[in-house]
Write a protein that holds these residues in place. Sequence first.
Motif, mmCIF file in Angstrom:
data_model
loop_
_atom_site.group_PDB
_atom_site.id
_atom_site.type_symbol
_atom_site.label_atom_id
_atom_site.label_comp_id
_atom_site.label_asym_id
_atom_site.label_seq_id
_atom_site.Cartn_x
_atom_site.Cartn_y
_atom_site.Cartn_z
ATOM 1 N N TYR A 24 -65.251 30.237 36.097
ATOM 2 C CA TYR A 24 -65.394 31.120 34.716
ATOM 3 C C TYR A 24 -64.315 31.038 33.964
ATOM 4 C CZ TYR A 24 -69.200 32.745 37.660
ATOM 5 O OH TYR A 24 -70.353 32.772 38.291
ATOM 6 N N ALA A 25 -63.266 30.029 34.173
ATOM 7 C CA ALA A 25 -61.986 30.042 33.332
ATOM 8 C C ALA A 25 -62.552 29.511 31.992
ATOM 9 C CB ALA A 25 -61.251 28.872 33.632
ATOM 10 N N ASN A 26 -61.953 29.952 30.726
ATOM 11 C CA ASN A 26 -62.222 29.615 29.437
ATOM 12 C C ASN A 26 -61.973 28.447 29.076
ATOM 13 O OD1 ASN A 26 -63.806 31.746 28.555
ATOM 14 N ND2 ASN A 26 -61.656 32.962 28.181
ATOM 15 N N ALA A 27 -61.234 27.422 29.814
ATOM 16 C CA ALA A 27 -60.613 26.019 29.839
ATOM 17 C C ALA A 27 -61.405 25.084 30.382
ATOM 18 C CB ALA A 27 -59.111 26.063 30.027
ATOM 19 N N PRO A 28 -61.675 24.033 29.891
ATOM 20 C CA PRO A 28 -62.366 23.057 30.911
ATOM 21 C C PRO A 28 -61.671 22.528 32.082
ATOM 22 C CG PRO A 28 -62.163 22.306 28.348
ATOM 23 C CD PRO A 28 -61.562 23.512 28.674
ATOM 24 N N ILE A 29 -62.189 22.767 33.201
ATOM 25 C CA ILE A 29 -61.492 22.090 34.351
ATOM 26 C C ILE A 29 -62.403 21.016 35.001
ATOM 27 C CG2 ILE A 29 -60.749 22.943 36.624
ATOM 28 C CD1 ILE A 29 -60.066 25.536 35.384
ATOM 29 N N ILE A 30 -61.828 20.093 35.408
ATOM 30 C CA ILE A 30 -62.685 19.068 36.076
ATOM 31 C C ILE A 30 -61.562 18.643 37.530
ATOM 32 C CG2 ILE A 30 -61.482 17.182 34.888
ATOM 33 C CD1 ILE A 30 -63.986 15.691 35.287
ATOM 34 N N VAL A 31 -62.265 18.141 38.504
ATOM 35 C CA VAL A 31 -61.808 17.829 39.796
ATOM 36 C C VAL A 31 -62.369 16.451 39.913
ATOM 37 C CG1 VAL A 31 -61.269 18.183 42.178
ATOM 38 C CG2 VAL A 31 -61.401 20.113 40.720
ATOM 39 N N TRP A 32 -61.554 15.562 40.454
ATOM 40 C CA TRP A 32 -62.321 14.424 40.878
ATOM 41 C C TRP A 32 -61.541 13.876 42.211
ATOM 42 C CZ3 TRP A 32 -59.649 14.437 36.136
ATOM 43 C CH2 TRP A 32 -58.476 13.985 36.083
ATOM 44 N N ASP A 33 -62.097 13.029 43.245
ATOM 45 C CA ASP A 33 -61.550 12.948 44.665
ATOM 46 C C ASP A 33 -60.941 11.493 44.259
ATOM 47 O OD1 ASP A 33 -63.389 11.049 44.675
ATOM 48 O OD2 ASP A 33 -64.778 12.036 46.146
ATOM 49 N N ALA A 34 -60.178 10.978 45.660
ATOM 50 C CA ALA A 34 -59.569 9.920 45.414
ATOM 51 C C ALA A 34 -60.402 8.661 45.194
ATOM 52 C CB ALA A 34 -58.784 9.657 46.739
ATOM 53 N N SER A 35 -61.441 8.739 45.493
ATOM 54 C CA SER A 35 -62.448 7.648 45.131
ATOM 55 C C SER A 35 -62.974 7.426 43.752
ATOM 56 C CB SER A 35 -63.813 7.298 46.232
ATOM 57 O OG SER A 35 -64.363 8.841 46.118
ATOM 58 N N LEU A 36 -62.515 8.267 42.848
ATOM 59 C CA LEU A 36 -62.894 8.564 41.419
ATOM 60 C C LEU A 36 -64.169 9.081 41.483
ATOM 61 C CD1 LEU A 36 -60.877 5.699 39.832
ATOM 62 C CD2 LEU A 36 -60.138 7.954 40.446
ATOM 63 N N ARG A 37 -64.653 10.134 42.052
ATOM 64 C CA ARG A 37 -66.094 10.820 42.075
ATOM 65 C C ARG A 37 -65.731 12.345 41.715
ATOM 66 N NH1 ARG A 37 -68.552 6.884 40.440
ATOM 67 N NH2 ARG A 37 -68.485 5.164 41.740
ATOM 68 N N ILE A 38 -66.586 12.824 40.396
ATOM 69 C CA ILE A 38 -66.141 13.976 39.963
ATOM 70 C C ILE A 38 -66.880 15.034 41.170
ATOM 71 C CG2 ILE A 38 -66.946 15.633 38.129
ATOM 72 C CD1 ILE A 38 -67.082 13.406 36.387
ATOM 73 N N THR A 39 -65.895 16.034 41.383
ATOM 74 C CA THR A 39 -66.599 17.045 42.682
ATOM 75 C C THR A 39 -66.565 18.319 42.032
ATOM 76 O OG1 THR A 39 -64.083 17.358 43.140
ATOM 77 C CG2 THR A 39 -65.147 15.589 44.324
ATOM 78 N N ARG A 40 -65.963 18.575 40.697
ATOM 79 C CA ARG A 40 -66.001 20.044 40.162
ATOM 80 C C ARG A 40 -66.014 19.841 38.704
ATOM 81 N NH1 ARG A 40 -64.573 24.714 42.882
ATOM 82 N NH2 ARG A 40 -65.817 25.668 40.997
ATOM 83 N N PHE A 41 -66.658 20.720 38.005
ATOM 84 C CA PHE A 41 -67.016 20.443 36.601
ATOM 85 C C PHE A 41 -67.404 22.115 36.130
ATOM 86 C CE2 PHE A 41 -69.366 19.136 32.708
ATOM 87 C CZ PHE A 41 -68.525 17.989 32.659
ATOM 88 N N ASN A 42 -66.621 22.636 35.567
ATOM 89 C CA ASN A 42 -66.662 24.106 35.523
ATOM 90 C C ASN A 42 -67.492 24.413 34.161
ATOM 91 O OD1 ASN A 42 -64.852 23.972 33.390
ATOM 92 N ND2 ASN A 42 -63.583 25.597 33.821
ATOM 93 N N ASN A 43 -67.696 25.555 34.304
ATOM 94 C CA ASN A 43 -68.604 26.210 32.862
ATOM 95 C C ASN A 43 -68.116 25.751 31.361
ATOM 96 O OD1 ASN A 43 -70.135 27.204 34.925
ATOM 97 N ND2 ASN A 43 -69.817 29.381 34.303
ATOM 98 N N ALA A 44 -66.879 26.082 31.410
ATOM 99 C CA ALA A 44 -66.102 25.757 29.955
ATOM 100 C C ALA A 44 -66.402 24.173 29.882
ATOM 101 C CB ALA A 44 -64.593 25.886 29.836
ATOM 102 N N PHE A 45 -66.269 23.172 30.955
ATOM 103 C CA PHE A 45 -66.371 21.826 30.666
ATOM 104 C C PHE A 45 -68.024 21.563 30.334
ATOM 105 C CE2 PHE A 45 -63.694 18.135 32.057
ATOM 106 C CZ PHE A 45 -64.052 17.449 31.010
ATOM 107 N N GLU A 46 -68.928 22.345 30.780
ATOM 108 C CA GLU A 46 -70.343 22.086 30.353
ATOM 109 C C GLU A 46 -70.625 22.309 29.221
ATOM 110 O OE1 GLU A 46 -72.702 22.940 34.398
ATOM 111 O OE2 GLU A 46 -72.118 24.812 33.237
ATOM 112 N N ARG A 47 -69.788 23.498 28.476
ATOM 113 C CA ARG A 47 -70.120 23.794 27.161
ATOM 114 C C ARG A 47 -69.476 22.729 26.319
ATOM 115 N NH1 ARG A 47 -68.735 28.952 29.443
ATOM 116 N NH2 ARG A 47 -66.700 28.706 28.752
ATOM 117 N N LEU A 48 -67.988 22.423 26.497
ATOM 118 C CA LEU A 48 -67.514 21.414 25.817
ATOM 119 C C LEU A 48 -68.414 19.919 25.543
ATOM 120 C CD1 LEU A 48 -64.693 20.278 24.567
ATOM 121 C CD2 LEU A 48 -64.204 19.406 26.731
ATOM 122 N N THR A 49 -68.843 19.472 26.624
ATOM 123 C CA THR A 49 -69.656 18.257 26.606
ATOM 124 C C THR A 49 -71.137 18.466 26.587
ATOM 125 O OG1 THR A 49 -70.062 18.288 29.289
ATOM 126 C CG2 THR A 49 -67.667 17.289 28.323
ATOM 127 N N GLY A 50 -71.825 19.353 26.794
ATOM 128 C CA GLY A 50 -73.120 19.550 26.704
ATOM 129 C C GLY A 50 -73.611 18.820 27.959
#
Length: 160
Positions: A24-50
Motif C-alpha cells: 500500500y505504499a504510495n511509491a512504486p515498489i518492485i522486487v526481483w529475484d537473482a534469476s531476474l524474475r519479478i516477485t513483487r509489484f505493488n499497487n503504486a507500480f500497477e497505477r504507474l504502469t497500467g
Amino acid sequence: MIHDHESPEKGSETTQYLENLITYANAPIIVWDASLRITRFNNAFERLTGRTASEVIGRSPEILFPETRREELMDLIWKTTAGERWEVVEIPILTADGRIRTVLWNSAAVYEDDQKTVSSVIAQGQDITERKQAEEALQRAYDELEMRVRERTLELREAN
C-alpha cells in the motif's frame, strides 16, 4: 526474518506490517529475484504502469523498459543482483499503453543467510515525469528567449 529474541507470533506480525507497507505504499515498489524474475509489484507500480501484478509476476523486468534502452537497463538490473545499490538512478518505465514515465530509483539487495548471496533485490521509485517535462519546457522557453534576444540585438545593431 525472525530474530532470536522474537516469538514466532511477533515475526508473523512483522511480516504482515512489511507486506502491508510494500503493498500500500504510495511509491512504486518492485522486487526481483537473482534469476531476474519479478516477485513483487505493488499497487503504486500497477497505477504507474497500467499493468497488474499478475501480468508481471514471474516475468523479466525488461518488459518495463522501452525497447531502445532494454539492454542498457537490464545491465543495471544484473548489477543489483551482484549487490550493487542504486541511489537516485533515473530509469524510463514503459506503461501498458506505450507512454514513458521517468522514475528515480533506489534499490537494496536482500541476502541469503550466508550474507553473501543475493536472493532478491527490492527497488523503490519516485515518478518524476511531470518535473522532467516542466524542466524541458522551461529550457525550451529559455532557449527561445535567448534566440529572440540575439535576433533583437542584431536588429538594433543594423538599425544603428
